[in-house]
Design an enzyme around this catalytic site. Structure first.
Site, PDB file in Angstrom:
ATOM      1  N   ARG A 250      -4.767   6.221  -7.835  1.00 47.79           N
ATOM      2  CA  ARG A 250      -4.611   7.676  -7.769  1.00 47.79           C
ATOM      3  C   ARG A 250      -4.462   8.281  -9.164  1.00 47.79           C
ATOM      4  NH1 ARG A 250       0.268   7.931  -3.562  1.00 47.79           N
ATOM      5  NH2 ARG A 250       0.028  10.184  -3.856  1.00 47.79           N
TER       6      ARG A 250
ATOM      7  N   LEU B 257       0.865  -1.173   0.000  1.00 51.07           N
ATOM      8  CA  LEU B 257       0.000   0.000   0.000  1.00 51.07           C
ATOM      9  C   LEU B 257       0.905   1.227   0.000  1.00 51.07           C
ATOM     10  CD1 LEU B 257      -2.740  -0.885   2.682  1.00 51.07           C
ATOM     11  CD2 LEU B 257      -2.984  -0.919   0.197  1.00 51.07           C
ATOM     12  N   ASP B 258       0.507   2.263  -0.766  1.00 52.43           N
ATOM     13  CA  ASP B 258       1.274   3.504  -0.762  1.00 52.43           C
ATOM     14  C   ASP B 258       1.366   4.048   0.661  1.00 52.43           C
ATOM     15  OD1 ASP B 258       1.493   3.323  -3.485  1.00 52.43           O
ATOM     16  OD2 ASP B 258       0.069   4.933  -3.931  1.00 52.43           O
ATOM     17  N   ARG B 259       2.426   4.773   0.929  1.00 51.86           N
ATOM     18  CA  ARG B 259       2.672   5.298   2.273  1.00 51.86           C
ATOM     19  C   ARG B 259       1.462   6.015   2.888  1.00 51.86           C
ATOM     20  NH1 ARG B 259       8.056   7.934   4.705  1.00 51.86           N
ATOM     21  NH2 ARG B 259       7.171   8.795   6.601  1.00 51.86           N
TER      22      ARG B 259
ATOM     23  N   VAL C 276      -1.654   5.612   2.439  1.00 51.01           N
ATOM     24  CA  VAL C 276      -2.879   4.798   2.415  1.00 51.01           C
ATOM     25  C   VAL C 276      -2.902   3.861   3.619  1.00 51.01           C
ATOM     26  CG1 VAL C 276      -4.245   3.150   1.071  1.00 51.01           C
ATOM     27  CG2 VAL C 276      -2.914   4.920  -0.094  1.00 51.01           C
TER      28      VAL C 276
END
Length: 255
Positions: A175, A70-72, A74
């Site tokens: 995104r 997961l992106d930072r 998120v």
């Protein structure tokens, strides 16, 4: 089985969503990198290894396999493998599309249709760590596919709540694709800087992760609801619970 909270130094406590000898499912806190990065900040993988080492008094190195990322910024449901066999079998489930991931997001504006599929070619610039939609056939470009459905809109706030199901796992995919659609995520400074203000937390959450258990083959369902804070609290928590139930039963209407 789920066993409460995990306390690690330097970040908020994490809910344990599922745990047995083979798997560890947690609720990732926002703004914590999944694995070590250039920032040098505490990362989730290292923190979880240290927690297992302490909780189970394990000597030496602890194995923990990273199955997805997961992106930072998120938060939400994530699964890790506690054995190499479990990691291998979960990776196979990802490859063979038996690993389900479903997200909720809040976007600026309203998508052009209540539900749809976005198919784009994405190209990552490693130097700037940004991703762009490019023409099909662009060297280095990768196909990106997701389905979305609109769960609700707030005309007063100019925001929409959407559910997203990924068919590919590209960097920053949700995104970038939603920004390209004209509906950047609330709080996304990277792909919605023109409409978002510094300090707003990105509104993207990993609501559901589901897969067959790597050993027993029984279904495993991880569910994590976003925090009851703005803008998530524009919608009743019951809507997130209904989405989770739809995910478990596979009854979502996508297209």
């Amino acid at each position: 089985m789920p066993s409460g909270q995990m306390h690690t130094s330097g970040i908020p406590s994490m809910a344990i969503l599922y745990e047995d000898n083979h798997l560890l499912g947690i609720e990732k806190p926002v703004n914590v990198p999944t694995q070590e990065d250039a920032s040098g900040d505490p990362d989730l993988l290292s923190l979880l290894k240290e927690d297992i080492k302490i909780r189970y008094q394990k000597p030496g190195n602890v194995y923990l396999g990273l199955v997805h990322r997961l992106d930072r910024p998120v938060g939400g449901a994530m699964i890790f493998a506690k054995t190499s066999k479990a990691a291998s079998r979960l990776s196979d489930a990802v490859r063979t599309r038996r690993f389900e991931k479903s997200y909720v997001a809040i976007v600026r504006g309203k998508p052009p249709a209540q539900r749809g599929r976005l198919t784009d070619t994405l190209l990552k610039d490693e130097r700037t760590n940004t991703v762009a939609v490019v023409p099909k056939g662009t060297p280095g470009g990768k196909d990106a596919v997701l389905d979305y459905r609109v769960l609700g809109t707030s005309a007063e706030e100019g925001l929409s709540l959407v559910q997203i199901k990924l068919h590919t796992g590209r960097s920053h995919q949700i995104r970038v694709q939603l920004s390209s659609l004209g509906c950047p995520l609330y709080g996304d400074q990277k792909y919605g800087a023109g409409v978002n203000k510094p300090g707003e937390q990105i509104a993207l959450w990993s609501l559901y992760v589901g897969f067959p258990h790597p050993v027993s083959k029984e279904p495993v369902d991880l569910v994590s609801f976003p925090p009851r804070a703005y803008p998530w609290n524009l919608w009743d928590e019951g809507i997130y619970a209904r989405v989770a139930e739809d995910c478990k039963s596979g009854t979502e209407e996508w297209l």
